[in-house]
Structure formats: structure tokens, C-alpha cells
Design a protein around this motif. Sequence first.
Motif, PDB file in Angstrom:
ATOM      1  N   LEU A 155      36.394  -2.674 -22.648  1.00 16.03           N
ATOM      2  CA  LEU A 155      37.649  -2.600 -23.370  1.00 16.03           C
ATOM      3  C   LEU A 155      37.574  -3.540 -24.390  1.00 16.03           C
ATOM      4  O   LEU A 155      37.411  -4.876 -24.539  1.00 16.03           O
ATOM      5  CB  LEU A 155      38.890  -3.283 -22.235  1.00 16.03           C
ATOM      6  CG  LEU A 155      40.113  -3.437 -23.211  1.00 16.03           C
ATOM      7  CD1 LEU A 155      40.472  -1.889 -23.609  1.00 16.03           C
ATOM      8  CD2 LEU A 155      41.148  -4.060 -22.064  1.00 16.03           C
ATOM      9  N   LYS A 156      37.311  -2.955 -25.642  1.00 21.17           N
ATOM     10  CA  LYS A 156      36.880  -3.498 -26.702  1.00 21.17           C
ATOM     11  C   LYS A 156      38.218  -3.442 -27.555  1.00 21.17           C
ATOM     12  O   LYS A 156      39.187  -2.597 -27.565  1.00 21.17           O
ATOM     13  CB  LYS A 156      35.865  -2.646 -27.776  1.00 21.17           C
ATOM     14  CG  LYS A 156      34.693  -2.461 -26.913  1.00 21.17           C
ATOM     15  CD  LYS A 156      33.824  -3.561 -26.533  1.00 21.17           C
ATOM     16  CE  LYS A 156      32.602  -3.442 -26.193  1.00 21.17           C
ATOM     17  NZ  LYS A 156      31.885  -4.748 -25.524  1.00 21.17           N
ATOM     18  N   ASP A 157      38.432  -4.498 -28.474  1.00 16.53           N
ATOM     19  CA  ASP A 157      39.595  -4.737 -29.279  1.00 16.53           C
ATOM     20  C   ASP A 157      39.775  -3.462 -30.317  1.00 16.53           C
ATOM     21  O   ASP A 157      38.632  -3.050 -30.839  1.00 16.53           O
ATOM     22  CB  ASP A 157      39.699  -6.118 -30.117  1.00 16.53           C
ATOM     23  CG  ASP A 157      39.651  -7.446 -29.443  1.00 16.53           C
ATOM     24  OD1 ASP A 157      40.303  -7.000 -28.200  1.00 16.53           O
ATOM     25  OD2 ASP A 157      39.376  -8.269 -29.793  1.00 16.53           O
ATOM     26  N   ALA A 158      40.944  -2.956 -30.310  1.00 17.59           N
ATOM     27  CA  ALA A 158      41.169  -1.539 -31.178  1.00 17.59           C
ATOM     28  C   ALA A 158      41.107  -2.311 -32.739  1.00 17.59           C
ATOM     29  O   ALA A 158      42.208  -2.209 -33.585  1.00 17.59           O
ATOM     30  CB  ALA A 158      42.443  -1.079 -31.026  1.00 17.59           C
ATOM     31  N   PHE A 165      33.182  -0.252 -33.501  1.00 15.86           N
ATOM     32  CA  PHE A 165      33.560   0.909 -33.923  1.00 15.86           C
ATOM     33  C   PHE A 165      33.086   1.240 -35.455  1.00 15.86           C
ATOM     34  O   PHE A 165      33.382   2.269 -35.919  1.00 15.86           O
ATOM     35  CB  PHE A 165      34.975   0.572 -34.019  1.00 15.86           C
ATOM     36  CG  PHE A 165      35.507   0.790 -32.775  1.00 15.86           C
ATOM     37  CD1 PHE A 165      35.621   1.695 -31.920  1.00 15.86           C
ATOM     38  CD2 PHE A 165      35.967  -0.527 -32.226  1.00 15.86           C
ATOM     39  CE1 PHE A 165      36.214   1.689 -30.420  1.00 15.86           C
ATOM     40  CE2 PHE A 165      36.564  -0.576 -30.876  1.00 15.86           C
ATOM     41  CZ  PHE A 165      36.658   0.470 -29.881  1.00 15.86           C
ATOM     42  N   TYR A 203      37.069   7.984 -32.108  1.00 10.52           N
ATOM     43  CA  TYR A 203      37.900   6.793 -32.584  1.00 10.52           C
ATOM     44  C   TYR A 203      38.101   7.128 -34.160  1.00 10.52           C
ATOM     45  O   TYR A 203      37.562   7.955 -34.734  1.00 10.52           O
ATOM     46  CB  TYR A 203      37.102   5.553 -32.636  1.00 10.52           C
ATOM     47  CG  TYR A 203      37.944   4.238 -32.892  1.00 10.52           C
ATOM     48  CD1 TYR A 203      39.249   3.898 -31.845  1.00 10.52           C
ATOM     49  CD2 TYR A 203      37.841   3.426 -33.783  1.00 10.52           C
ATOM     50  CE1 TYR A 203      40.015   2.734 -32.076  1.00 10.52           C
ATOM     51  CE2 TYR A 203      38.434   2.513 -34.254  1.00 10.52           C
ATOM     52  CZ  TYR A 203      39.654   2.155 -33.224  1.00 10.52           C
ATOM     53  OH  TYR A 203      40.433   0.881 -33.357  1.00 10.52           O
ATOM     54  N   GLU A 209      34.902   7.049 -28.911  1.00  9.28           N
ATOM     55  CA  GLU A 209      35.505   5.954 -28.110  1.00  9.28           C
ATOM     56  C   GLU A 209      35.290   6.339 -26.485  1.00  9.28           C
ATOM     57  O   GLU A 209      35.224   5.346 -25.665  1.00  9.28           O
ATOM     58  CB  GLU A 209      37.202   6.199 -28.392  1.00  9.28           C
ATOM     59  CG  GLU A 209      38.188   5.059 -27.479  1.00  9.28           C
ATOM     60  CD  GLU A 209      39.517   5.601 -27.920  1.00  9.28           C
ATOM     61  OE1 GLU A 209      40.255   5.380 -27.012  1.00  9.28           O
ATOM     62  OE2 GLU A 209      39.877   5.640 -28.957  1.00  9.28           O
ATOM     63  N   SER A 228      33.321   4.808 -22.162  1.00 13.01           N
ATOM     64  CA  SER A 228      34.673   4.333 -22.450  1.00 13.01           C
ATOM     65  C   SER A 228      34.357   2.898 -23.415  1.00 13.01           C
ATOM     66  O   SER A 228      33.803   2.028 -22.895  1.00 13.01           O
ATOM     67  CB  SER A 228      35.653   4.207 -21.568  1.00 13.01           C
ATOM     68  OG  SER A 228      36.804   3.704 -22.264  1.00 13.01           O
ATOM     69  N   PHE A 229      35.200   3.003 -24.541  1.00 11.31           N
ATOM     70  CA  PHE A 229      35.188   1.370 -25.152  1.00 11.31           C
ATOM     71  C   PHE A 229      36.684   1.251 -25.302  1.00 11.31           C
ATOM     72  O   PHE A 229      36.809  -0.015 -25.778  1.00 11.31           O
ATOM     73  CB  PHE A 229      34.663   1.997 -26.796  1.00 11.31           C
ATOM     74  CG  PHE A 229      33.213   1.244 -26.852  1.00 11.31           C
ATOM     75  CD1 PHE A 229      32.588   0.596 -26.042  1.00 11.31           C
ATOM     76  CD2 PHE A 229      32.711   1.166 -28.151  1.00 11.31           C
ATOM     77  CE1 PHE A 229      31.194  -0.082 -26.079  1.00 11.31           C
ATOM     78  CE2 PHE A 229      31.505   0.558 -28.420  1.00 11.31           C
ATOM     79  CZ  PHE A 229      30.925   0.072 -27.259  1.00 11.31           C
ATOM     80  N   ARG A 230      37.423   1.940 -24.718  1.00 13.85           N
ATOM     81  CA  ARG A 230      38.885   1.336 -24.674  1.00 13.85           C
ATOM     82  C   ARG A 230      39.608   1.492 -23.280  1.00 13.85           C
ATOM     83  O   ARG A 230      40.635   1.411 -23.205  1.00 13.85           O
ATOM     84  CB  ARG A 230      39.991   2.300 -25.598  1.00 13.85           C
ATOM     85  CG  ARG A 230      39.320   2.014 -27.080  1.00 13.85           C
ATOM     86  CD  ARG A 230      39.804   0.814 -27.601  1.00 13.85           C
ATOM     87  NE  ARG A 230      41.315   0.703 -27.445  1.00 13.85           N
ATOM     88  CZ  ARG A 230      41.941  -0.244 -27.162  1.00 13.85           C
ATOM     89  NH1 ARG A 230      41.247  -1.621 -26.566  1.00 13.85           N
ATOM     90  NH2 ARG A 230      43.032  -0.424 -27.005  1.00 13.85           N
ATOM     91  N   GLY A 231      38.608   1.240 -22.190  1.00 13.03           N
ATOM     92  CA  GLY A 231      39.194   1.344 -21.015  1.00 13.03           C
ATOM     93  C   GLY A 231      38.001   0.723 -20.043  1.00 13.03           C
ATOM     94  O   GLY A 231      36.776   1.169 -20.092  1.00 13.03           O
TER      95      GLY A 231
END
Length: 321
Positions: A155-158, A165, A203, A209, A228-231
Amino acid sequence: MTKIKWGIIGLGDIAHGFAKAFTIEDAELTAVASRNLQKAQEFATNYGVPKAYGNYESICFDPDIDIIYIATPNSYHAEHIKLALTAGKHVFCEKAMVMDASEFKEVHDLAQEKNLILAEAMTIYHMPLYRTLKSRIDSGEFGQLKMVNAMFGSLKDADPTNRFFAKELGGGALLDVGVYALSFVRFFLSSQPTELQTLAKLYETGVDEMSTIQMRNDHDELSSVTLSFRGKMPKQGVIVCENAFITVLDYPRADTALITYADGKTETAQAGDKTTAMTYELDSLTQTLLNQENQSYITLTKDVTDLMDQSAKSWGMDLTH
């Protein structure tokens, strides 16, 4: 005693971990280099390294250095690999070693031309646990190999400005964590997958992403990778054979696996020490240079690079531009 003398290019977090791995008698950290001389000097002082350079050219042409460990951002790896090889140095480069298949061919051809070792710093290839498991699988102890699956989610910061990113720095889940998952899968498969299907969500910066990748090889072994980079997801690998399946948690650096047999019985397999993962890498390459027993696993790096290249192209994602 003959010692292999190492140098480090790029002094970020991973380089600190590698510097701490110099606990074997046959290897010596002789020099470090950064674009910032003060940073290099501080790093050298911290780890008792004799030489510090404020540019990469000087360390590569230092006659005291046998092999260069490259820990710069992904998108600079090919450039720095070529610099070191041209200077006559063996190279051990952080993952992902290159951005795509064309870069791999370029650096690999140069290494062969110079008769130098080129290897990727992929912990999976050097962990004692995996050599033990593969030996047992290849012996037929668990029956025929059927499937290898791996997942890895962070879980990377958006934040589009974050290096994870940033396209220009080789960001995206595939190059950062996917290389681990695909290396785990390829290490255990009997041969390179010849069929690949994949889906991805990109992304806003144009890097991946999240994705799923499904593969099959000529042995009819199936494999899947989920990234995944967002979960957040577990770093879990599963090797499926006819008579048992093997589960490995935190597989990038693992020393324990759970073997579950068809009758429900379980066995814990243990080998090595995950806290010294980078020392296993260091020792493998040091022994390669000392004893001419090649432990570079460069053919597996090529296979994984090809799989990443195929996946990225199918998403319309150009890794080098």
C-alpha cells in the motif's frame, strides 16, 4: 588468502543493507561511490570502507576493485552496468536489473564480449531454503509439479511524485515487486512459460498500479502472479505438486516453508537464515569469482525480464520511455 574486492555504486537504503552483509572472509568492501562526495565519505566512514568517490567513473576504473554492486534507481541500471563492464569490472546489480528485454540483451552481450560476470541481486536465487525445496521437488518426492503461484501487494501513498509511481525512475509494481514474484515462479517452473495472458490497471503516471499475470510452459505447468501498489497483500508463494503443496510466506527472504500433503499431514521445512539474505547473495557471487562456479542465475534473470517485457507491452506500457 585471496579476497574479492567489492565496490558499491548508489548509496540509498538497500546499499546500507548490502554493506552490512560483509561478514564473510573472502569478500571485502573496498570502495563506495555517490554523485555526492560528502555522502560517499559519510557512508565509507560508517562502514569502515577505505575509499569514497564522488562520481561513478572513478570507482569503476579503480584497479583495486574486482566487482561492482549497483544500487541506483532502476532506470539507471543499464547505463551503470555498461560503465562498469566497459571498465573491466564484474557486475552485481539490484533488481530489476534492467527495464526491458532490449536493455538486457545489450548488457548481457557486453558482459559476454568482456568475459565478465553479470548477475542480478535477487535474494530468491540464493536462499538455502529454495535450493533445498527445488532439489526435493526435482527428485519427484512430491509427485509431478503442477502449478506455481505468487502474490505481492504493497500500500503505497497515492502520490504521483513518489518514486514508486515515477516512470522516469522505473516505478510501478511490476519492476519493484513483480520481479520478486516472477523470479519465485520461474525458479521452480521446469521451463520458461511460452503462453502469457495478463490484465493491469495503470496509475495516472503511466506505470502499473496492479495486475494479474497467468502463464503456461511446455511442461503444462501453470503459474499466476498477482501484484498491487495500492492494496496490501501477503507476500505468499505456493508451489503445487501432485501429492503436496508448499506454502512460503514472505518469500523474497524466507527460511521456512509449510509442506501440506494430500492426506492433510504437514511438515515444516527450514534452511538458512532469512536475516542474512544479502550475505548469501554476496557469498554466491564471491565464490563465483574465486572458484569459477557460476552462480549468477543470469538465464533466470533473462527469462523474468522477458516475462515482464511481454506483460508491460500488452498493457501498452513502455518501460524505457
